[in-house]
Write a protein that holds these residues in place. Sequence first.
Motif, PDB file in Angstrom:
ATOM      1  N   TRP A   1       0.858  -1.765  -0.313  1.00 15.48           N
ATOM      2  CA  TRP A   1      -0.075   0.036   0.177  1.00 15.48           C
ATOM      3  C   TRP A   1       0.690   1.403   0.018  1.00 15.48           C
ATOM      4  N   MET A   2       0.783   1.840  -0.958  1.00 18.17           N
ATOM      5  CA  MET A   2       1.697   2.962  -0.916  1.00 18.17           C
ATOM      6  C   MET A   2       0.417   4.732  -1.295  1.00 18.17           C
ATOM      7  N   TYR A   3       0.610   5.304  -0.204  1.00 15.85           N
ATOM      8  CA  TYR A   3      -0.472   6.969   0.039  1.00 15.85           C
ATOM      9  C   TYR A   3       1.214   7.345  -0.216  1.00 15.85           C
ATOM     10  N   TYR A   4       0.443   8.653  -1.127  1.00 17.35           N
ATOM     11  CA  TYR A   4       1.370   9.719  -1.529  1.00 17.35           C
ATOM     12  C   TYR A   4       1.242  10.795  -1.521  1.00 17.35           C
ATOM     13  N   LEU A   5       1.458  11.396  -0.491  1.00 15.69           N
ATOM     14  CA  LEU A   5       2.022  12.863  -0.637  1.00 15.69           C
ATOM     15  C   LEU A   5       2.711  14.054  -1.380  1.00 15.69           C
ATOM     16  N   ILE A   6       1.569  14.569  -1.869  1.00 15.08           N
ATOM     17  CA  ILE A   6       1.793  15.875  -2.696  1.00 15.08           C
ATOM     18  C   ILE A   6       2.174  17.206  -2.178  1.00 15.08           C
ATOM     19  N   ALA A   7       3.084  17.117  -1.650  1.00  9.65           N
ATOM     20  CA  ALA A   7       3.092  18.686  -1.324  1.00  9.65           C
ATOM     21  C   ALA A   7       3.659  20.101  -2.480  1.00  9.65           C
ATOM     22  N   THR A   8       3.687  20.719  -2.408  1.00  9.67           N
ATOM     23  CA  THR A   8       3.584  21.593  -3.304  1.00  9.67           C
ATOM     24  C   THR A   8       3.548  23.413  -2.601  1.00  9.67           C
ATOM     25  N   TYR A   9       4.267  23.945  -3.016  1.00  9.91           N
ATOM     26  CA  TYR A   9       4.715  25.020  -2.193  1.00  9.91           C
ATOM     27  C   TYR A   9       5.336  25.986  -3.484  1.00  9.91           C
ATOM     28  N   LYS A  10       4.311  26.990  -3.101  1.00  9.49           N
ATOM     29  CA  LYS A  10       4.147  28.154  -4.041  1.00  9.49           C
ATOM     30  C   LYS A  10       3.772  27.412  -6.000  1.00  9.49           C
ATOM     31  N   ASN A  11       4.575  27.655  -6.997  1.00 14.76           N
ATOM     32  CA  ASN A  11       4.702  26.763  -8.149  1.00 14.76           C
ATOM     33  C   ASN A  11       5.384  26.031  -8.411  1.00 14.76           C
ATOM     34  N   GLY A  12       6.125  25.089  -7.472  1.00 21.98           N
ATOM     35  CA  GLY A  12       6.390  24.141  -6.961  1.00 21.98           C
ATOM     36  C   GLY A  12       6.034  22.551  -6.375  1.00 21.98           C
TER      37      GLY A  12
ATOM     38  N   ILE B   1      -2.508  12.651  -1.288  1.00 17.33           N
ATOM     39  CA  ILE B   1      -2.574  13.255  -0.381  1.00 17.33           C
ATOM     40  C   ILE B   1      -2.391  14.763  -0.998  1.00 17.33           C
ATOM     41  N   GLN B   2      -3.180  15.785  -1.057  1.00 18.58           N
ATOM     42  CA  GLN B   2      -2.182  16.810  -1.619  1.00 18.58           C
ATOM     43  C   GLN B   2      -2.407  17.970   0.160  1.00 18.58           C
ATOM     44  N   VAL B   3      -1.525  18.381  -0.025  1.00 21.14           N
ATOM     45  CA  VAL B   3      -1.286  19.907   0.861  1.00 21.14           C
ATOM     46  C   VAL B   3      -0.545  20.820   0.408  1.00 21.14           C
ATOM     47  N   THR B   4      -0.992  21.579   0.664  1.00 17.01           N
ATOM     48  CA  THR B   4      -0.217  23.205   0.065  1.00 17.01           C
ATOM     49  C   THR B   4       0.301  23.931   1.043  1.00 17.01           C
ATOM     50  N   LEU B   5       2.146  23.399   1.136  1.00 23.20           N
ATOM     51  CA  LEU B   5       2.926  24.217   2.431  1.00 23.20           C
ATOM     52  C   LEU B   5       2.946  25.936   2.511  1.00 23.20           C
ATOM     53  N   LEU B   6       3.003  26.560   3.262  1.00 21.72           N
ATOM     54  CA  LEU B   6       3.032  27.936   3.290  1.00 21.72           C
ATOM     55  C   LEU B   6       4.211  28.442   3.546  1.00 21.72           C
ATOM     56  N   LYS B   7       5.621  27.115   3.795  1.00 18.15           N
ATOM     57  CA  LYS B   7       6.697  27.602   3.818  1.00 18.15           C
ATOM     58  C   LYS B   7       7.552  27.027   2.754  1.00 18.15           C
ATOM     59  N   LYS B   8       8.727  27.124   2.666  1.00 20.18           N
ATOM     60  CA  LYS B   8      10.148  25.557   1.619  1.00 20.18           C
ATOM     61  C   LYS B   8      10.321  24.940   2.949  1.00 20.18           C
TER      62      LYS B   8
ATOM     63  N   ASP C   1      15.204  13.382   1.618  1.00 21.43           N
ATOM     64  CA  ASP C   1      15.199  13.257   0.137  1.00 21.43           C
ATOM     65  C   ASP C   1      15.236  13.328  -1.424  1.00 21.43           C
ATOM     66  N   TYR C   2      13.978  14.100  -0.254  1.00 24.34           N
ATOM     67  CA  TYR C   2      13.394  14.603  -1.613  1.00 24.34           C
ATOM     68  C   TYR C   2      13.222  15.919  -2.171  1.00 24.34           C
ATOM     69  N   GLU C   3      13.733  16.497  -3.291  1.00 25.50           N
ATOM     70  CA  GLU C   3      13.464  17.767  -3.969  1.00 25.50           C
ATOM     71  C   GLU C   3      12.626  19.120  -4.574  1.00 25.50           C
TER      72      GLU C   3
ATOM     73  N   LYS D   1       6.362  22.670 -13.646  1.00 27.20           N
ATOM     74  CA  LYS D   1       6.788  22.916 -15.061  1.00 27.20           C
ATOM     75  C   LYS D   1       7.603  22.254 -15.721  1.00 27.20           C
ATOM     76  N   SER D   2       8.379  21.487 -14.186  1.00 27.45           N
ATOM     77  CA  SER D   2       9.467  20.532 -14.758  1.00 27.45           C
ATOM     78  C   SER D   2       9.105  18.938 -14.741  1.00 27.45           C
ATOM     79  N   ILE D   3       7.993  18.807 -14.115  1.00 29.66           N
ATOM     80  CA  ILE D   3       7.036  17.268 -13.960  1.00 29.66           C
ATOM     81  C   ILE D   3       7.017  16.358 -14.829  1.00 29.66           C
ATOM     82  N   LYS D   4       6.518  16.777 -16.080  1.00 28.05           N
ATOM     83  CA  LYS D   4       6.092  16.431 -16.859  1.00 28.05           C
ATOM     84  C   LYS D   4       7.717  16.235 -17.922  1.00 28.05           C
ATOM     85  N   ASP D   5       9.145  16.630 -18.139  1.00 30.72           N
ATOM     86  CA  ASP D   5       9.657  15.950 -18.373  1.00 30.72           C
ATOM     87  C   ASP D   5      10.436  14.683 -17.462  1.00 30.72           C
ATOM     88  N   LYS D   6      10.274  14.336 -16.841  1.00 33.16           N
ATOM     89  CA  LYS D   6      10.766  13.558 -15.329  1.00 33.16           C
ATOM     90  C   LYS D   6       9.982  12.276 -16.192  1.00 33.16           C
TER      91      LYS D   6
END
Length: 357
Positions: free
Chosen positions: A237-248, A317-324, A329-331, A336-341
Amino acid sequence: MPVNNKTVKQYFSQKIVEWHKKHNKRKMPWKEEKDPYKIWLSEIILQQTRVEQGTAYYNRFVNQYPTVKHLAEAKDEEVFKLWEGLGYYARCKNLLASARFINKNGGIFPQKYEDVLALKGVGNYTAAAIVSFAYNQPYAVVDGNVSRVLARFFGIKTAIDGTAGKKLMHSLAHELLNKKQPGKFNQAMMDFGATICKPKLPLCASCLLQSKCFALKHHKINELPVKEKKTTLTNRWMYYLIATYKNGVYIHKRTAKDIWQNLHEFILIESGKKLSEPQLLQHPLIKKFAPGSNPALKVSKEFSQKLSHQRVTGKFIQVTLLKKTTIGDYEWVPKKSIKDKAFTGFINQYLKSLKTL
DNA sequence: AACCCGTGGAT
DNA sequence: TATCCAAGGGT
């Protein structure tokens, strides 16, 4: 159980070639190709992969990398992106390593069977295919088609996926091989297996070899070939946290000795058992990024993907971060670079269900 | 030697 | 739905 009937062997080889000349209509982009680079490329792509699935990938690779030099000089990320969705990603890694090895040594594709075999990602089958198709050297291919055809026609009960069975198949295939036209013979064997002597519902009624086929005579079509391996399915079982901060968004390249090496993923929460939504929201990683009860937290429906011996199920799970933040190991990368990976199939199911990330 | 590595189509 | 398995190779 060696096969010792010379007459039947001659009958077999003669009939296979006759079928190939008169009836084989199978067409593929790499047929009649003599460039060893393109033959190699097609064979790697087709390992354990259906022709219908691999053809589009082959065309894209040849178009983007017309020579081994083009492939050798390409960036890893670009090549993996082109391979994305095809599976067995070690093939892509080995393909690149071999291309760079060949390019470093003058860019001339090796011509000796042993040298071709020494390339990463090239085994018995692929080496024989390359040197027989490109250089007409007398090496017999043994793939799933060939094993099935031989097991049925000669009534071989030795398991084709065991050591003894593989050895027997290789020696028999080499014995049957037309040494004057090994490339055509190999092509004939595989096409015959794929279109006539199919795994299920073979076309025995119209088969040119029916008069001496052991399996047909003894009603063993569905019993041959014999395999000893049974695949066991394990659940993850894999649960993914999609943490966005601004446009990243935070991502990571999988490197562990596990599935999906060299593919990207979001922040992973893996569990040995299914997690209910409350259980999931209790997870430390979730609580860290979404402290308190966070109404902005979006949980997706359940997704599932079946691999060869694993089944992966989970949610996003989508979550929006308020600060970087620094997260293991995550970067953080621009959206917009997602489509190239290259991402895993499991994640791409989810991404395709979205309008935007 | 036994096990691992993806994805998708057919039955 | 469950199972098979496809131009296999690496460890």
